[in-house]
Design a protein around this motif. Structure first.
Motif, PDB file in Angstrom:
ATOM      1  N   ASP A  49       0.826  -1.214   0.000  1.00 17.17           N
ATOM      2  CA  ASP A  49       0.000   0.000   0.000  1.00 17.17           C
ATOM      3  C   ASP A  49       0.857   1.260   0.000  1.00 17.17           C
ATOM      4  OD1 ASP A  49      -2.364  -1.481   0.073  1.00 17.17           O
ATOM      5  OD2 ASP A  49      -2.476  -1.414   2.262  1.00 17.17           O
ATOM      6  N   ARG A  50       2.037   1.187   0.574  1.00 15.08           N
ATOM      7  CA  ARG A  50       2.936   2.346   0.606  1.00 15.08           C
ATOM      8  C   ARG A  50       3.448   2.707  -0.797  1.00 15.08           C
ATOM      9  NH1 ARG A  50       8.995   2.251   2.819  1.00 15.08           N
ATOM     10  NH2 ARG A  50       9.539   4.369   2.239  1.00 15.08           N
ATOM     11  N   PHE A  51       3.621   1.692  -1.642  1.00 10.20           N
ATOM     12  CA  PHE A  51       4.258   1.906  -2.939  1.00 10.20           C
ATOM     13  C   PHE A  51       3.268   2.060  -4.088  1.00 10.20           C
ATOM     14  CE2 PHE A  51       7.225  -0.201  -0.152  1.00 10.20           C
ATOM     15  CZ  PHE A  51       8.300   0.658  -0.239  1.00 10.20           C
ATOM     16  N   VAL A  52       2.184   1.316  -4.068  1.00 10.81           N
ATOM     17  CA  VAL A  52       1.141   1.417  -5.099  1.00 10.81           C
ATOM     18  C   VAL A  52      -0.215   1.316  -4.380  1.00 10.81           C
ATOM     19  CG1 VAL A  52       0.219   0.486  -7.260  1.00 10.81           C
ATOM     20  CG2 VAL A  52       2.672   0.364  -6.826  1.00 10.81           C
ATOM     21  N   PRO A  53      -0.636   2.425  -3.765  1.00 14.60           N
ATOM     22  CA  PRO A  53      -1.885   2.368  -2.999  1.00 14.60           C
ATOM     23  C   PRO A  53      -3.140   2.223  -3.865  1.00 14.60           C
ATOM     24  CG  PRO A  53      -0.978   4.592  -2.985  1.00 14.60           C
ATOM     25  CD  PRO A  53       0.039   3.713  -3.654  1.00 14.60           C
ATOM     26  N   ARG A  54      -3.102   2.777  -5.062  1.00  5.93           N
ATOM     27  CA  ARG A  54      -4.252   2.701  -5.977  1.00  5.93           C
ATOM     28  C   ARG A  54      -3.762   2.228  -7.348  1.00  5.93           C
ATOM     29  NH1 ARG A  54      -4.504   6.904  -2.957  1.00  5.93           N
ATOM     30  NH2 ARG A  54      -3.651   8.373  -4.430  1.00  5.93           N
ATOM     31  N   PRO A  55      -3.662   0.906  -7.510  1.00  2.04           N
ATOM     32  CA  PRO A  55      -3.117   0.386  -8.766  1.00  2.04           C
ATOM     33  C   PRO A  55      -4.053   0.600  -9.950  1.00  2.04           C
ATOM     34  CG  PRO A  55      -3.862  -1.414  -7.366  1.00  2.04           C
ATOM     35  CD  PRO A  55      -4.011  -0.155  -6.572  1.00  2.04           C
ATOM     36  N   ASP A  56      -3.448   0.783 -11.105  1.00  2.00           N
ATOM     37  CA  ASP A  56      -4.212   0.796 -12.357  1.00  2.00           C
ATOM     38  C   ASP A  56      -4.541  -0.635 -12.775  1.00  2.00           C
ATOM     39  OD1 ASP A  56      -4.105   3.631 -12.721  1.00  2.00           O
ATOM     40  OD2 ASP A  56      -2.051   3.434 -13.468  1.00  2.00           O
ATOM     41  N   PHE A  57      -3.661  -1.562 -12.417  1.00  2.00           N
ATOM     42  CA  PHE A  57      -3.822  -2.977 -12.758  1.00  2.00           C
ATOM     43  C   PHE A  57      -3.330  -3.788 -11.567  1.00  2.00           C
ATOM     44  CE2 PHE A  57      -2.707  -0.416 -16.398  1.00  2.00           C
ATOM     45  CZ  PHE A  57      -3.782  -0.652 -17.239  1.00  2.00           C
ATOM     46  N   ALA A  58      -4.003  -4.890 -11.289  1.00  2.50           N
ATOM     47  CA  ALA A  58      -3.597  -5.713 -10.146  1.00  2.50           C
ATOM     48  C   ALA A  58      -4.082  -7.144 -10.329  1.00  2.50           C
ATOM     49  CB  ALA A  58      -4.154  -5.134  -8.849  1.00  2.50           C
ATOM     50  N   SER A  59      -3.371  -8.053  -9.704  1.00  8.26           N
ATOM     51  CA  SER A  59      -3.836  -9.434  -9.619  1.00  8.26           C
ATOM     52  C   SER A  59      -3.367 -10.003  -8.290  1.00  8.26           C
ATOM     53  CB  SER A  59      -3.328 -10.281 -10.792  1.00  8.26           C
ATOM     54  OG  SER A  59      -1.936 -10.454 -10.710  1.00  8.26           O
ATOM     55  N   ARG A  60      -4.128 -10.945  -7.807  1.00  8.48           N
ATOM     56  CA  ARG A  60      -3.878 -11.522  -6.490  1.00  8.48           C
ATOM     57  C   ARG A  60      -4.099 -13.027  -6.569  1.00  8.48           C
ATOM     58  NH1 ARG A  60      -5.649  -9.718  -0.756  1.00  8.48           N
ATOM     59  NH2 ARG A  60      -6.402 -11.679   0.082  1.00  8.48           N
TER      60      ARG A  60
END
Length: 186
Positions: free
Chosen positions: A6-17
Motif C-alpha cells: 500500500d505504501r508503494f502502489v496504494p491505488r493500482p491501475d492494474f492488479a492481480s492476487r
C-alpha cells in the motif's frame, strides 16, 4: 489491514492476487520462500522459464533482433517485514517487449516512490503471510500491482496487461504450488 505494498502502489491501475493456505506455521513457509528466492526465484520454476523464453523470442521478433541484453529483469527489494511480508518493485515499459523496457537506475524504495517520468509503469510484487490463531496453517497471498505515470503509458499497459495477465497468473500459481511442495518436503 494495510500492507507494505500500500505504501508503494496504494491505488493500482492494474492488479492481480493469488492465494493459498498451507498446513505449516508461518516461519516454515517464510523459510521455504526465502530458500526458493535464493535458488533463482521464479526463474527456477519450469513454467516461468518457458514463458520468459517465449517473451524473449517475441521481443527479438518485434524489435527485429535488437534486444537490450543489459536490461535487468529482477525486481528491487522495496520493503520487508521479516516472516510476514516482502515487496519488490520495478519500473519499466514492459509493453515494449525487450526494447529497453526496464529502468536500471530505480533500485531503492525512495527512488521507486519518487519516480514520476512520463511513459512508464511502476510495478510491485508482494508476498504476505498470515498465520492461523493456532499456528498450524498459513495463508499465503501474492499480489502484483501496477500504476502508470501517465495516460499514454496506461493505454499501452492496458493492452499489454490484457495479454500478459493470464500468464503472470500462471507463474504466480506455479510459484505457490512450488512453495507448497517445499513446505511439505520440510
Amino acid at each position: 489491514m494495510p500492507t507494505l505494498a500500500d505504501r508503494f502502489v496504494p491505488r493500482p491501475d492494474f492488479a492481480s492476487r493469488h492465494e493459498t493456505v498451507l498446513d505449516a506455521p508461518a516461519d516454515a513457509v517464510w523459510a521455504a520462500f526465502r530458500a526458493m528466492e535464493l535458488e533463482r526465484g521464479v526463474r527456477g520454476i519450469g513454467v516461468a522459464r518457458v514463458l520468459m523464453a517465449v517473451r524473449a523470442v517475441l521481443g527479438r521478433v518485434l524489435n527485429r533482433g535488437r534486444v537490450h541484453r543489459d536490461e535487468p529483469t529482477a525486481f528491487a527489494p522495496l520493503a520487508e517485514e521479516p516472516g510476514r511480508e516482502v515487496v519488490h518493485g520495478i519500473v519499466g515499459r514492459w509493453w515494449r517487449m525487450g526494447g529497453a523496457a526496464n529502468r536500471t537506475d530505480v533500485t531503492t524504495a525512495e527512488q521507486f516512490l519518487a519516480f514520476a517520468e512520463p511513459g512508464y509503469a511502476k510495478g510491485t510484487f508482494g508476498l504476505r503471510l498470515t498465520e492461523s490463531p493456532d499456528g498450524r496453517r498459513t495463508r499465503v497471498v501474492t499480489e502484483t500491482r501496477v500504476v502508470c505515470t501517465d495516460e499514454e503509458a496506461r493505454r499501452a499497459m492496458r493492452r499489454y496487461w490484457g495479454v500478459i495477465r493470464p500468464f503472470s497468473g500462471l507463474i504466480r500459481t506455479a510459484m505457490l504450488r512450488e512453495l507448497r511442495r517445499r513446505v511439505a518436503a520440510r
